[in-house]
Design an enzyme around this catalytic site. Structure first.
Site, PDB file in Angstrom:
ATOM      1  N   ARG A   1       0.805  -1.232   0.000  1.00 42.96           N
ATOM      2  CA  ARG A   1       0.000   0.000   0.000  1.00 42.96           C
ATOM      3  C   ARG A   1       0.839   1.284   0.000  1.00 42.96           C
ATOM      4  NH1 ARG A   1      -1.840  -3.712   3.188  1.00 42.96           N
ATOM      5  NH2 ARG A   1      -0.743  -2.900   4.993  1.00 42.96           N
TER       6      ARG A   1
ATOM      7  N   THR B   1       8.634 -10.469  -0.031  1.00 49.63           N
ATOM      8  CA  THR B   1       7.313 -10.721  -0.599  1.00 49.63           C
ATOM      9  C   THR B   1       7.334 -12.078  -1.306  1.00 49.63           C
ATOM     10  OG1 THR B   1       7.744  -9.903  -2.824  1.00 49.63           O
ATOM     11  CG2 THR B   1       7.227  -8.258  -1.161  1.00 49.63           C
TER      12      THR B   1
ATOM     13  N   LYS C   1      11.091 -17.127  -3.719  1.00 49.65           N
ATOM     14  CA  LYS C   1      11.765 -18.163  -4.522  1.00 49.65           C
ATOM     15  C   LYS C   1      11.577 -17.979  -6.019  1.00 49.65           C
ATOM     16  CE  LYS C   1       9.750 -21.330  -1.535  1.00 49.65           C
ATOM     17  NZ  LYS C   1       9.596 -20.630  -0.367  1.00 49.65           N
TER      18      LYS C   1
ATOM     19  N   LEU D   1      17.737 -22.302   7.887  1.00 50.13           N
ATOM     20  CA  LEU D   1      18.794 -23.339   7.929  1.00 50.13           C
ATOM     21  C   LEU D   1      19.881 -23.031   6.892  1.00 50.13           C
ATOM     22  CD1 LEU D   1      16.646 -26.619   8.098  1.00 50.13           C
ATOM     23  CD2 LEU D   1      17.798 -25.447   9.985  1.00 50.13           C
TER      24      LEU D   1
ATOM     25  N   GLU E   1       2.528 -20.891   2.214  1.00 50.44           N
ATOM     26  CA  GLU E   1       2.535 -19.702   1.362  1.00 50.44           C
ATOM     27  C   GLU E   1       1.147 -19.086   1.482  1.00 50.44           C
ATOM     28  OE1 GLU E   1       5.061 -18.673  -1.072  1.00 50.44           O
ATOM     29  OE2 GLU E   1       6.310 -20.033   0.094  1.00 50.44           O
TER      30      GLU E   1
ATOM     31  N   ASP F   1       5.982 -25.674  -4.498  1.00 48.31           N
ATOM     32  CA  ASP F   1       6.971 -25.023  -3.640  1.00 48.31           C
ATOM     33  C   ASP F   1       8.200 -25.926  -3.457  1.00 48.31           C
ATOM     34  OD1 ASP F   1       7.598 -22.817  -1.792  1.00 48.31           O
ATOM     35  OD2 ASP F   1       7.601 -24.450  -0.322  1.00 48.31           O
TER      36      ASP F   1
ATOM     37  N   LYS G   1      12.201 -25.598  -4.648  1.00 49.46           N
ATOM     38  CA  LYS G   1      13.345 -25.717  -3.738  1.00 49.46           C
ATOM     39  C   LYS G   1      14.382 -26.710  -4.259  1.00 49.46           C
ATOM     40  CE  LYS G   1      10.843 -24.339   0.395  1.00 49.46           C
ATOM     41  NZ  LYS G   1       9.962 -24.808   1.461  1.00 49.46           N
TER      42      LYS G   1
ATOM     43  N   GLY H   1       8.327 -20.704   9.060  1.00 51.51           N
ATOM     44  CA  GLY H   1       7.918 -19.813  10.142  1.00 51.51           C
ATOM     45  C   GLY H   1       8.599 -18.469   9.980  1.00 51.51           C
TER      46      GLY H   1
END
Ligand code: ADP
Ligand code: ASP
Ligand code: MG
Length: 813
Positions: free
Chosen positions: A506, A553, A577, A611, A665, A676, A680, A795
């Site tokens: 915004r 984002t 990603k 990690l 997500e 996802d 990865k 998280g």
């Protein structure tokens, strides 16, 4: 006897003049008090003169403003009883000034003589008013017009101080003067035939030095608006510090290369007499300031200061006809000098093929014309090329007496500039080795000065300037972690992290001094409308060294801006990603931009949140290891889902819970469809050196076709309810085999796949808790027992800490 000079800002306002009185009241010795024009007056007088000469009536407005300013200074400083004499004197001076300007107006021209005459009123009036004020304060003071003492003669067409006459005048006058304080105007002088002349812009310093040398003063004190000569211009480099002690030569070099605090010719007269100079701050008189003396402080720093001159243009004379022909450079410099164009910097390539000079950009048109004219014969015959000027440049110089005995300084200088993507056009090193200078783009000056200052003066405190896009779950945690760690990082890692810009979808907020992280959220809400293009433009225009763009984002659009940031030497740190899992071509382009522009592109959090998976992989490869196979559970979200799903829950509720607790997500289908995880494993495969596309990865979906084809989150969740029986059957099958469901990604022999597997007891993956991730790297060095990295893999807090770790990596880069 002492000579004290107070500059324009020190006399700009009546309250400042009171400060001067307080300062000089503490002196017991006789004083010569040299003052500049009230701050800004010289510029206004010059402007009035030039307006009048173009027959622009508005010079009159300037005249009125100036008159009012001087009259009101008198009214504020002098008691009413002493005012009328001073007021009428100043008014009558303004009448003369008006006549002079009218002259310029009617003729439509201003000669150097007339300009000098007009501009001399600045110092004349200020010194007169100050002397009247001191007398009214009962100080033993008198006024003396410097034009009766300082005489100039023409030397090569230039007004130059005639020291023989000047020194004789000064000796006569000051030897017989009985007053304790003599107030003299700076800057102004008289020619041998009695015409007003000036000593050049900033020349009041010189006036004071001339007096100091003439009367053999104990000291020359230059009082200004900063506490001494600084390691760099304090208006450009916030971290700059006053230099306690500096040699004449160093001070001269710094001032020649733009340290305006001292007018360059000032040193010459006092140097031969060994008179020390002190630079002091009128507004902070207790600070020690800078002492300038003959003695070389051998133990001092190698680099004493950094200075710069803006508004520089470069002229290059080149062509095959220059090689081995004597006299070309002589002619080149002669024409410039005849046109009164001063050359600030010279370089010549050893092939003699070109000579390059730096001059003031104001002179450039004139210089191009006269040089092209002077070499017309050679140019016509193709022996020399037409000179083509380059503008918008600046000189940056490192200065220090001890530089000559140290190797590697220029290497350090240029690598610092290079790392910050500052393009160096020309390099020059003075034969004295007291100076290394280079020409760079004017737009890079602030960045260059700050980067060099950090390198040479700030005991390795490195400032990182962050521009954060996305301040939701992860972003907000990240900002909180920075706030908590700032002090520790500064003290222990010598990193000073500042968030200069931030944006959500915004609004956006910028603060050049760093956003206060205690109340960013309210300020951001009140910020201007968010705009990704404008955000990028602002980051670029600020042009800070060590700039880092942080993308928190999941937006494809944002990921498309990385190349722009990297191409401007702005590092990119992202947990998004999309870029790294987009077409290989784009991934490798971003990596190569990062190398070309020396701007790290880091995305550790793309796999396994905080990690250190990618970092470990990079280290394995860099140290010569080869990746044979990767097996991994890489979805914290899917792990959370399958660790909580059983015959007492519903699949829908568990997925909903995962979404609400921030483990998925924003669009949970990206996790559950395996997309996802595909991204990865693709990133890990690429980072292991394989050229793979997302379409090369085999996806064995566990979601029913219908769930995969839903158009939005609502439809998706509805389909999960509908197919509960399917999910229960997956669970029962695994349970019956004494196994657990894990979503596994694998890369083996150049092939990658993802899918749900039943993992039996005893397997490394079996006991994976909560949202944990695990990666097994089978490599040439770890062929049988893999290297294992395991821990919380999703998280906001751990992702934020992973981003943070990337920032620290850049800090140590
Ligand atoms: P004055 O009016 O007192 O003569 P100037 O404006 O001529 O003052 O010179 C003081 C200014 O010089 C400072 O305000 C600062 O902006 C500028 N400056 C440039 N380089 C330096 C430096 N290395 N150290 C201190 N000041 C510098
Ligand atoms: N007033 C003159 C100037 O502004 C001289 C000086 O202040 O030193 O250049
Ligand atoms: Mg000055």
């Amino acid at each position: 006897m002492k000579v004290l000079k107070f500059g324009g800002s020190s006399v700009a306002k009546p309250e400042n003049i009171v400060k001067i009185k307080n300062i000089i009241s503490t002196y017991n010795d006789p004083i010569i008090l040299v003052v500049s024009a009230l701050g800004g007056v010289t510029d206004l007088l010059l402007e009035a003169g030039s307006l009048a000469s173009t027959q622009d009536q508005s010079y009159k407005e300037i005249l009125t403003t100036l008159e009012e300013r001087h009259l009101s200074t008198i009214k504020e400083l002098l008691p009413v009883t002493a005012q009328s004499k001073a007021l009428s004197k100043v008014k009558s001076e303004f009448n003369v000034l008006e006549t002079l300007l009218e002259g310029a107006f009617f003729i439509g021209e201003i000669t150097p003589k007339l300009s000098d005459k007009i501009v001399s009123y600045g110092e004349l009036l200020s010194s007169y008013i100050i002397s009247e004020y001191l007398i009214s304060e009962k100080l033993d003071a008198e006024f003396k017009d410097s034009r009766e003492l300082i005489i100039t003669s023409k030397l090569n067409g230039k007004n130059t101080v005639n020291f023989t006459k000047t020194n004789a005048n000064c000796a006569d006058f000051f030897n017989s003067s009985t007053k304790k304080i003599t107030v003299c105007p700076g800057f102004i002088s008289t020619s041998e035939d009695g015409v007003s002349t000036t000593l050049g812009r900033g020349g009041s310093d010189y006036t004071a030095a001339i007096y100091a040398a003439a009367v053999d003063a104990d000291i020359l004190e230059i009082w200004t608006d900063v506490s001494g000569m600084y390691t760099a211009n304090p208006k450009m480099v916030k971290q700059a510090k006053a230099i306690p002690h500096i040699s004449y030569e160093e001070a001269m070099e710094l001032s020649h290369f733009g340290a305006k605090v001292l007018y360059p010719p000032t040193i010459q007269p006092v140097l031969s007499k060994g008179i020390s100079i002190v630079i002091k701050n009128t507004f902070s008189p207790d600070e020690a300031g800078t002492l300038i003396t003959k003695s070389k402080n051998e133990k001092g720093k190698t680099v004493r200061g950094i200075s710069h001159i803006g508004n520089i243009a470069l002229l290059s004379l080149e062509g095959p006809g220059m090689v081995g022909i004597p006299g070309i450079s002589k002619r080149f410099f002669e024409v410039l000098s005849q046109a009164d164009i001063s050359v600030v910097l010279i370089t010549q390539a050893s092939s003699e093929h070109s000579i390059c000079v730096g001059i003031s950009a104001d002179d450039v048109e004139k210089a191009v014309n006269i040089v092209n004219e002077a070499f017309e014969y050679e140019i016509e015959r193709g022996r020399i090329k037409q000179v083509i000027p380059e503008k918008d440049l600046a000189i940056v110089a490192l200065v220090g007496d001890n530089m000559k005995s140290h190797q590697g300084l220029s290497g350090k200088m240029f690598s610092t500039l290079g790392k910050n993507n500052v393009n160096i056009r020309v390099i020059a090193q003075g034969a004295s080795e007291r100076n290394i200078s280079c020409i760079i783009d004017e737009k890079d000056v602030k960045k260059a000065l700050n980067a060099l200052h950090e390198e040479f003066f700030e005991e390795n405190i490195k400032q990182l300037n962050l521009f954060v896009m996305g301040v939701g779950n992860v972003g907000a945690k990240f900002l909180e972690q920075i706030k908590e760690q700032r002090k520790f990082l500064k003290e222990n890692l010598k990193l000073n992290i500042r968030v200069i810009g931030m944006s959500n979808s915004r609004t956006m907020l910028f603060d050049e001094k760093g956003i206060d992280l205690n109340d960013w959220s309210a300020k951001l809400a009140a910020g201007e409308k968010a705009d990704k293009v404008k955000f990028l433009e602002l980051v670029n225009s600020l042009n800070y060294r060590n700039s880092i763009f942080v993308d928190n984002t999941a937006s494809e659009e944002v990921s498309k801006t990385y190349s722009e940031y990297l191409s401007n030497s702005i590092s990119v740190v992202t947990c998004n990603k999309i870029a790294c899992s987009s077409a290989f071509e784009n991934y490798s382009l971003l990596k190569s931009l990062a190398r070309t522009y020396n701007a790290p592109f880091l995305f550790e959090t793309n796999v396994g949140a905080g990690l250190p998976i990618i970092d470990t992989l990079k280290h394995l490869i860099a140290s010569g290891d080869k990746i044979l196979k990767i097996q991994a559970v890489l979805s914290g979200s899917l792990n959370f889902v399958f660790n909580n799903f059983d015959d007492k829950t519903t699949f829908h509720d568990v997925v909903k819970q995962a979404q609400e607790e921030g483990y998925t997500e924003p669009d949970p289908k990206i996790d559950l469809s395996g997309v996802d995880v595909m991204r990865k494993i693709l990133i890990l495969a690429r980072e292991s050196g394989n050229q793979l596309e997302i379409s090369d990865i085999t996806n064995n979906p566990f979601l029913p076709e219908e769930s995969l084809n839903t158009a939005n989150n609502d439809e998706f969740f509805a389909s999960l309810i509908k197919h509960e029986a399917h999910f229960q059957s997956l669970y029962i099958s695994a349970k019956n085999a004494d196994s657990k469901l894990k979503y596994v990604a694998q890369f083996d022999n150049g092939k990658a796949s993802v899918g749900l597997q039943e993992i039996p007891k005893g397997h490394d993956f079996y006991n994976l808790e909560g949202s944990d991730n695990i990666v097994l790297f089978y490599t040439e060095r770890y062929p049988n027992q893999p290297m294992i990295i395991k821990g919380a893999g999703a998280g906001a807090a751990v992702t934020a800490s992973g981003i943070f770790a990337d920032i620290i990596r850049i800090g140590n880069f």
